[in-house]
Design a protein around this motif. Structure first.
Motif, PDB file in Angstrom:
ATOM      1  N   UNK A 184      -1.464  -2.139  -2.267  1.00  0.00           N
ATOM      2  CA  UNK A 184      -0.500  -3.162  -1.854  1.00  0.00           C
ATOM      3  C   UNK A 184      -1.112  -4.132  -0.850  1.00  0.00           C
ATOM      4  N   UNK A 185      -1.732  -3.612   0.193  1.00  0.00           N
ATOM      5  CA  UNK A 185      -2.251  -4.493   1.256  1.00  0.00           C
ATOM      6  C   UNK A 185      -3.410  -5.359   0.792  1.00  0.00           C
ATOM      7  N   UNK A 193       1.400  -7.096  -6.317  1.00  0.00           N
ATOM      8  CA  UNK A 193       1.504  -5.673  -6.003  1.00  0.00           C
ATOM      9  C   UNK A 193       2.560  -5.004  -6.878  1.00  0.00           C
ATOM     10  N   UNK A 194       3.672  -5.692  -7.121  1.00  0.00           N
ATOM     11  CA  UNK A 194       4.724  -5.119  -7.946  1.00  0.00           C
ATOM     12  C   UNK A 194       4.316  -4.981  -9.390  1.00  0.00           C
ATOM     13  N   UNK A 210       5.228   1.077  -3.289  1.00  0.00           N
ATOM     14  CA  UNK A 210       6.615   1.338  -3.665  1.00  0.00           C
ATOM     15  C   UNK A 210       7.168   0.241  -4.565  1.00  0.00           C
ATOM     16  N   UNK A 211       6.756  -0.998  -4.339  1.00  0.00           N
ATOM     17  CA  UNK A 211       7.320  -2.104  -5.111  1.00  0.00           C
ATOM     18  C   UNK A 211       6.971  -1.974  -6.592  1.00  0.00           C
ATOM     19  N   UNK A 373      -6.024  -3.192  -7.931  1.00  0.00           N
ATOM     20  CA  UNK A 373      -5.056  -4.276  -8.064  1.00  0.00           C
ATOM     21  C   UNK A 373      -5.642  -5.668  -7.835  1.00  0.00           C
ATOM     22  N   UNK A 374      -6.849  -5.756  -7.296  1.00  0.00           N
ATOM     23  CA  UNK A 374      -7.335  -7.082  -6.918  1.00  0.00           C
ATOM     24  C   UNK A 374      -8.689  -7.452  -7.526  1.00  0.00           C
ATOM     25  N   UNK A 375      -9.575  -6.484  -7.717  1.00  0.00           N
ATOM     26  CA  UNK A 375     -10.914  -6.818  -8.219  1.00  0.00           C
ATOM     27  C   UNK A 375     -10.941  -6.862  -9.742  1.00  0.00           C
ATOM     28  N   UNK A 376      -9.978  -7.547 -10.295  1.00  0.00           N
ATOM     29  CA  UNK A 376      -9.936  -7.837 -11.725  1.00  0.00           C
ATOM     30  C   UNK A 376      -9.624  -9.320 -11.870  1.00  0.00           C
TER      31      UNK A 376
END
Length: 473
Positions: A184-185, A193-194, A210-211, A373-376
């Motif tokens: 998430x962060x 993130x969701x 959680x989201x 979640x981010x390095x794509x």
């Protein structure tokens, strides 16, 4: 749950000129989405339902939104002859503000080899031929949950393989909780993130995002919470009393949660001292007497070398058993979590190193943040959205690009960016998915189904069904 964004402003700027640039007489534009290859040879289709529900369903064009665009877009172009509000006024007046398009897609959770059609879109009103590709900008963003769910599933393949080889037969189901989403962060936005968090939950159930569980519930009617977590410390907890007070903090953690799973980051000062002197001696009896599991978390250093030394210390202090596969297993009250420097490559290396050293995969769980979640990006699986068919002056027309490029020897070769032509369908033939023209293979049904037509969602997937389709077979 409707978005507040103005859909008239959710396209690349150049697309506002296309209603004029398409050849005169154009009445239909038909386009498709595919993964043209990339890091993995198959793709999990997921996330379209979120975009349809959040952005496209129902009345999305209103006079107020047209007015806003009419005031804003001439400033973007510095001229008044690009944006034509009459195109959107037509949709408002003729269709009540609902989008006259049809979208077909494979059921969400379907695992499809690359270079196959995943989704198609076409206009249902010939006056709105320009609308199909106007929506490309927004719909292309489905690449993101597709890629996260694909990456997560590929990691599950790695984990499941090592569990099959080295973990006790009785714990094979615990693979569900091996890879935990810590992303998430590190995600670029709450929406990312969701959407990405939900994509991960197709394959695993461990998550601090959680989201992601909320999105699965709100947009896929998930019948339960899939992202589960445990009490855990962070460095602000474990460094509160300084280095000399770390042992007391550890003791407090164990006493605060005397049962169940609790995770404790242990590298604030010296991970090896923490494992040997604190957990392995001072607190050993307290750890072993708990009705639960202490998860010790190193969080710095080389993951492989650090983990091997941590396991050597813990097995020396707490002892171990040999499971039915012939590998070492810590007592059930002690496990290890690696959450630093984790990506699909380090996961392969870590489990490979454990296996070589006779350590069962069941001793370790993982946390993955930015790498999940981010390095794509869109090129991880080389997603493309291309027009393949049009009708111009009443004539059906194949549309295709097939560019050439120079290879490393300076020779002209066909580019991998060659697109498909015609109206398409996805069939199951010879035990695999294949993309063919709609008029071909008449004995095979199209595995894509209509999910959206004229502003209405016509077919939805439950999150449980998505998970079942994506399950490793």
């Amino acid at each position: 749950m409707k978005t507040k964004e103005n859909i008239l402003l959710l396209a690349d700027a150049y697309k506002y000129s296309h209603h004029k640039l398409y050849y005169p007489g154009t009445s239909t534009i038909y386009s498709y989405l595919e993964s043209r290859g990339g890091q993995f040879n198959e793709t999990v289709f997921f996330g379209l339902q979120y975009f349809l529900k959040h952005y496209l369903e129902g009345v999305v064009i209103t006079k107020e939104k047209i007015d806003e665009a009419a005031e804003f877009l001439p400033q973007v172009f510095g001229r008044d002859d690009v944006f034509d509000r009459s195109k959107f006024d037509y949709i408002l007046n003729k269709h009540g503000g609902k989008l006259p398009i049809r979208i077909k897609a494979v059921p969400e959770g379907t695992v499809v080899p690359v270079n196959n059609v995943l989704m198609t879109i076409e206009n249902t009103d010939p006056e709105c031929f320009w609308l199909s590709n106007f929506l490309e900008t927004l719909l292309m963003q489905v690449w993101y949950p597709n890629t996260v769910s694909t990456l997560s599933r590929e990691i599950r393949k790695v984990v499941a393989s090592y569990f099959k080889d080295t973990a006790s037969s009785s714990v094979q189901d615990s693979v569900d909780f091996v890879l935990n989403d810590f992303g998430f962060r590190g995600a670029s936005s709450v929406e990312s993130a969701g959407v990405g968090g939900a994509a991960h939950l197709i394959n695993f159930r461990g998550s601090d995002t959680i989201i992601g569980s909320m999105l699965a519930k709100n947009y896929y009617n998930a019948q339960q919470v899939y992202g589960l977590s445990v009490p855990a410390t962070e460095h602000s907890v474990c460094t509160l009393l300084g280095e000399e007070g770390e042992l007391e903090v550890f003791r407090h953690v164990l006493k605060t949660f005397p049962t169940g799973i609790v995770a404790c980051v242990s590298d604030s000062f010296d991970i090896f001292r923490a494992c040997s002197d604190y957990w392995g001696e001072e607190l050993k009896e307290l750890v072993l007497s708990r009705d639960g599991v202490l998860v010790i978390r190193p969080d710095s250093g080389d993951p492989i070398f650090t983990l091997l030394k941590v396991f050597a210390i813990l097995m020396n202090k707490f002892g171990y058993t040999i499971n039915d596969k012939g590998y070492k297993v810590l007592p059930p009250q002690v496990r290890v979590l690696q959450g630093d420097g984790v990506n699909i490559d380090t996961i392969r290396f870590i489990y490979g190193a454990l296996k070589v050293n006779g350590i069962s995969a069941e001793n370790l769980v993982l946390g993955m943040g930015g790498a999940l979640l981010q390095k794509v990006d869109r090129d991880t699986q080389k997603f493309a959205f291309k027009c393949s068919y049009a009708e111009i002056n009443g004539q059906p027309t194949d549309v295709q690009k097939h560019p050439v490029e120079l290879d490393s020897h300076g020779q002209l070769v066909q580019s991998f960016k060659k697109s498909k032509a015609g109206k398409l369908k996805l069939i199951w033939k010879d035990d695999s998915y294949q993309t063919v023209r709609q008029e071909n293979e008449p004995g095979f049904e199209d595995k894509m189904i209509t999910v959206f037509e004229n502003g209405e969602i016509t077919n939805t997937s439950l999150f449980e069904d998505v998970r079942e389709r994506a399950k490793l077979k």
